[in-house]
Each structure stands twice: as C-alpha cells, then as structure tokens.
Design a protein around this motif. Sequence first.
Motif, PDB file in Angstrom:
ATOM      1  N   PRO A   1       1.065  -0.862   0.127  1.00 40.58           N
ATOM      2  CA  PRO A   1      -0.111   0.123  -0.014  1.00 40.58           C
ATOM      3  C   PRO A   1       1.000   0.745   0.085  1.00 40.58           C
ATOM      4  O   PRO A   1       1.972   0.749   0.602  1.00 40.58           O
ATOM      5  CB  PRO A   1      -0.967  -0.099   1.326  1.00 40.58           C
ATOM      6  CG  PRO A   1       0.179  -1.035   2.140  1.00 40.58           C
ATOM      7  CD  PRO A   1       0.218  -1.713   1.020  1.00 40.58           C
TER       8      PRO A   1
ATOM      9  N   TYR B   1       1.771   4.662   1.357  1.00 39.85           N
ATOM     10  CA  TYR B   1       1.908   5.429   2.498  1.00 39.85           C
ATOM     11  C   TYR B   1       3.053   6.270   3.143  1.00 39.85           C
ATOM     12  O   TYR B   1       3.995   5.697   2.052  1.00 39.85           O
ATOM     13  CB  TYR B   1       1.386   4.116   3.955  1.00 39.85           C
ATOM     14  CG  TYR B   1       2.853   3.529   4.091  1.00 39.85           C
ATOM     15  CD1 TYR B   1       4.301   3.744   4.981  1.00 39.85           C
ATOM     16  CD2 TYR B   1       2.810   2.844   3.428  1.00 39.85           C
ATOM     17  CE1 TYR B   1       5.786   3.275   5.217  1.00 39.85           C
ATOM     18  CE2 TYR B   1       4.108   1.616   3.458  1.00 39.85           C
ATOM     19  CZ  TYR B   1       5.449   1.823   4.288  1.00 39.85           C
ATOM     20  OH  TYR B   1       6.115   0.756   4.343  1.00 39.85           O
TER      21      TYR B   1
ATOM     22  N   ALA C   1      -9.726   7.213   5.874  1.00 40.25           N
ATOM     23  CA  ALA C   1      -9.543   7.823   4.347  1.00 40.25           C
ATOM     24  C   ALA C   1     -10.744   6.682   3.652  1.00 40.25           C
ATOM     25  O   ALA C   1     -11.810   6.214   4.771  1.00 40.25           O
ATOM     26  CB  ALA C   1      -9.170   7.147   3.698  1.00 40.25           C
TER      27      ALA C   1
ATOM     28  N   ASP D   1     -12.248   4.757   1.614  1.00 36.53           N
ATOM     29  CA  ASP D   1     -11.359   2.504   2.051  1.00 36.53           C
ATOM     30  C   ASP D   1     -10.639   2.303   2.875  1.00 36.53           C
ATOM     31  O   ASP D   1      -9.999   1.524   2.769  1.00 36.53           O
ATOM     32  CB  ASP D   1     -10.674   2.811   0.529  1.00 36.53           C
ATOM     33  CG  ASP D   1     -10.031   3.297   0.483  1.00 36.53           C
ATOM     34  OD1 ASP D   1      -9.507   4.807   0.492  1.00 36.53           O
ATOM     35  OD2 ASP D   1      -9.643   3.644  -0.921  1.00 36.53           O
ATOM     36  N   VAL D   2     -10.945   3.171   4.041  1.00 35.78           N
ATOM     37  CA  VAL D   2      -9.849   2.380   5.103  1.00 35.78           C
ATOM     38  C   VAL D   2      -9.802   1.446   5.379  1.00 35.78           C
ATOM     39  O   VAL D   2     -10.968   0.698   4.802  1.00 35.78           O
ATOM     40  CB  VAL D   2      -9.760   3.734   6.839  1.00 35.78           C
ATOM     41  CG1 VAL D   2     -10.938   3.210   6.472  1.00 35.78           C
ATOM     42  CG2 VAL D   2      -8.730   3.178   7.321  1.00 35.78           C
TER      43      VAL D   2
ATOM     44  N   GLU E   1     -13.484  -2.840   5.838  1.00 39.15           N
ATOM     45  CA  GLU E   1     -13.447  -1.934   5.035  1.00 39.15           C
ATOM     46  C   GLU E   1     -14.246  -0.748   4.928  1.00 39.15           C
ATOM     47  O   GLU E   1     -15.254  -1.504   5.426  1.00 39.15           O
ATOM     48  CB  GLU E   1     -13.106  -2.619   3.349  1.00 39.15           C
ATOM     49  CG  GLU E   1     -12.497  -3.522   3.520  1.00 39.15           C
ATOM     50  CD  GLU E   1     -11.870  -4.507   2.256  1.00 39.15           C
ATOM     51  OE1 GLU E   1     -13.233  -4.092   1.442  1.00 39.15           O
ATOM     52  OE2 GLU E   1     -11.001  -5.156   1.959  1.00 39.15           O
TER      53      GLU E   1
ATOM     54  N   ASP F   1      -1.428   3.275   8.942  1.00 36.16           N
ATOM     55  CA  ASP F   1      -0.705   3.667   7.922  1.00 36.16           C
ATOM     56  C   ASP F   1      -0.945   4.979   7.022  1.00 36.16           C
ATOM     57  O   ASP F   1      -2.341   5.025   6.787  1.00 36.16           O
ATOM     58  CB  ASP F   1      -1.178   2.484   6.374  1.00 36.16           C
ATOM     59  CG  ASP F   1       0.369   1.456   6.682  1.00 36.16           C
ATOM     60  OD1 ASP F   1       1.134   1.798   7.006  1.00 36.16           O
ATOM     61  OD2 ASP F   1      -0.287   0.273   5.856  1.00 36.16           O
TER      62      ASP F   1
ATOM     63  N   ALA G   1      -1.545   8.318   4.514  1.00 36.54           N
ATOM     64  CA  ALA G   1      -1.601   8.608   2.693  1.00 36.54           C
ATOM     65  C   ALA G   1      -1.469   9.874   3.271  1.00 36.54           C
ATOM     66  O   ALA G   1      -3.370  10.154   3.365  1.00 36.54           O
ATOM     67  CB  ALA G   1      -1.286   7.691   1.948  1.00 36.54           C
ATOM     68  N   ASP G   2      -1.689  11.016   2.532  1.00 41.52           N
ATOM     69  CA  ASP G   2      -2.360  12.354   2.087  1.00 41.52           C
ATOM     70  C   ASP G   2      -3.010  12.131   3.331  1.00 41.52           C
ATOM     71  O   ASP G   2      -4.211  13.329   3.457  1.00 41.52           O
ATOM     72  CB  ASP G   2      -4.039  11.909   0.935  1.00 41.52           C
ATOM     73  CG  ASP G   2      -2.688  11.721  -0.502  1.00 41.52           C
ATOM     74  OD1 ASP G   2      -2.177  11.610  -0.472  1.00 41.52           O
ATOM     75  OD2 ASP G   2      -3.157  10.731  -0.865  1.00 41.52           O
TER      76      ASP G   2
ATOM     77  N   ARG H   1      -4.540  11.324   5.745  1.00 35.17           N
ATOM     78  CA  ARG H   1      -5.431  10.457   6.312  1.00 35.17           C
ATOM     79  C   ARG H   1      -5.534   9.049   6.366  1.00 35.17           C
ATOM     80  O   ARG H   1      -4.087   8.324   5.968  1.00 35.17           O
ATOM     81  CB  ARG H   1      -7.214  10.062   5.721  1.00 35.17           C
ATOM     82  CG  ARG H   1      -7.511  11.635   5.364  1.00 35.17           C
ATOM     83  CD  ARG H   1      -8.788  11.642   4.507  1.00 35.17           C
ATOM     84  NE  ARG H   1      -9.762  12.092   5.449  1.00 35.17           N
ATOM     85  CZ  ARG H   1     -11.124  11.541   4.518  1.00 35.17           C
ATOM     86  NH1 ARG H   1     -11.451  12.034   3.484  1.00 35.17           N
ATOM     87  NH2 ARG H   1     -12.047  11.486   5.432  1.00 35.17           N
TER      88      ARG H   1
ATOM     89  N   GLN I   1      -4.947   5.398   6.278  1.00 33.43           N
ATOM     90  CA  GLN I   1      -5.214   4.408   5.350  1.00 33.43           C
ATOM     91  C   GLN I   1      -6.049   2.955   5.507  1.00 33.43           C
ATOM     92  O   GLN I   1      -6.056   2.012   4.735  1.00 33.43           O
ATOM     93  CB  GLN I   1      -3.981   4.584   4.366  1.00 33.43           C
ATOM     94  CG  GLN I   1      -3.692   5.776   3.690  1.00 33.43           C
ATOM     95  CD  GLN I   1      -5.127   6.136   3.234  1.00 33.43           C
ATOM     96  OE1 GLN I   1      -5.774   5.397   2.211  1.00 33.43           O
ATOM     97  NE2 GLN I   1      -5.177   7.494   3.139  1.00 33.43           N
TER      98      GLN I   1
END
Length: 293
Positions: A168, A170, A201, A203-204, A222, A270, A272-273, A275, A277
């Motif tokens: 993923p 991250y 996120a 789709d976390v 999910e 994890d 990313a952006d 938020r 994930q």
Amino acid sequence: MPADTATDVFEEQRPLLMGVAYRMLGRVADAEDVVQDAWLRWSGVDRSTVREPRPYLVRVTTRLAIDRLARIKSRNEAYVGPWLPEPWVTDFGDTAPDGAERAVLADTVSLAVLVVLESLSPLERAVFVLREAFGFPFADIAAMLDRSETAVRQLAGRARRHAAERRPRYEVDPALRRELTERFLAAASGGDLDALLELLAPDVRLVGDSGGKAKAPLRVLEGADSVGRFLLGVARKGVEDASYRFLELNGGPALLVLSGDRPDCVFQLDVADGRIQAVYAVRNPDKLRALPA
C-alpha cells in the motif's frame, strides 16, 4: 581469534543479524532463535578461515532463516483469522546514523511491507531484505546464497515488482503518523464518530490479528463507516484498568493498550494524504509478550 574477541565481534553484528532475521521471518521469537543458532555456528567455526566476519555472519543468519521459513509456513496454514507480523520494538541507534538510511530501515520493517514479504518465495525474500534494507551488493548476496549474480539480480527484480504491486502507499513521516495516532486515540476513546471519520480515508482497511486467542475481526474490515463504528464499539466495551503508551514499533509510532500491566492490543496506522489508510490491530497475546509493560 580469542574467545572474548569472537564474542565482541558477534555482539557488534547482533543488531544487523536480528534485523535480517526479523525481516525474513516477521516473528521476534523465531528471529532470536535464528540469531542464537548463528552464534552457535560462529562459536564453533575455525575463525582463521573467516576473512570477513560480517558477511559470514549475515550468510549464516540468512540461510538459517530460509530453513526456518518452511516450518513457519506450515504453522500459518492453521492460523485463525488475518495474520500480522509480531510487533518489534525498533531502535536503530548507531546502525543507521544517516536519516535516509534510517528511513529505508523503517520502511522495510513496517507491518505493511512485512505482510507483502510473506507472499515472496524464501529466496526472493532473502534477496529483497539483503538488497533493499541493507544495501548489500549483488555479488555479495550471490556468495551468501550460493547463486550466480545473474540469478540474484533476477530474484531481486521479481521481488521488487511483486512488492511494488502489492504494498500500500503510505507516508513514513513519524511526526505526522504520531499526530494522527494521538487524534485517533482521542476520537475513539471519546466516542466521537465524526472526528474519527474525519481521520479515516474512505477506503480505509482494518486488519485485526488475534490468532483466535482474543476478540478481533476474523476478516478484514473495509470502509470508513464500518471501521469507525467497529472501533467505537470496541472503545465502548473498554479494557479493564486501561492505560495507553506511545512507542516505536516496526519503524514507526504505535499505540500500546495495557490492561493493568499486561499488553492487551497494539494499534499501528498507515497514513497517506493526511488520512489513515489502514489500521493494524494486534491482539494475539503470544505476539505481545515481548513488549514493555
């Protein structure tokens, strides 16, 4: 080489050997056993035949880890629910004084990467660890594994492609991950679903590892709403005599939940952006025994 000098040489290399063994196996106890076996080999070898102790010890450790992987794979076939690596307290200390080098070591020991490495063949995993984490030249890796340099380069290429396809995305910025971990704890323990959803996120994923020995989801959850509501449900039920500690595990910040003086769960995120994930929750008591209470 006198016995005390041989011991000093081995102890100097121990952090490296433990790093190799843990990345190969994803299990602290197994990695410690491999390093101990490497010491027994080192203490019994005619050291006048060893020109360079470091590559020799890495070679022995890597081969022992490859042999142990086969036994571990058979154990995993009967594992209940999702599997995650055993959390490992990481302190790279003098082994990685350079910031960029520390970032590489942290990345290659993360839970996300170790999960991906589980799907590599033992030889691919060995080449990936030795090359990507520790930067050994292909020629040295070939000598360690008794393979041609061409074959090692091919193994490295396959391992890199496999990892790139499955790992993923991250961020490894520890300050950002620590901040979001603190906000995650505040939102979940405070029962604030809106604040929690702001962090997650859309789709976390939540991966819980209990091995059937504690309460945790038996499948990956999910979606922000599903993950958020599950976490609030867990927080509402609470943990007896709960307290919380932040510590560095697997190269990044993590949250340790204690029940009295007993580790109950580890959460790691994890990011990313900006938020979250992925949420990793380790509750298998066998994987928490080595953590400091």
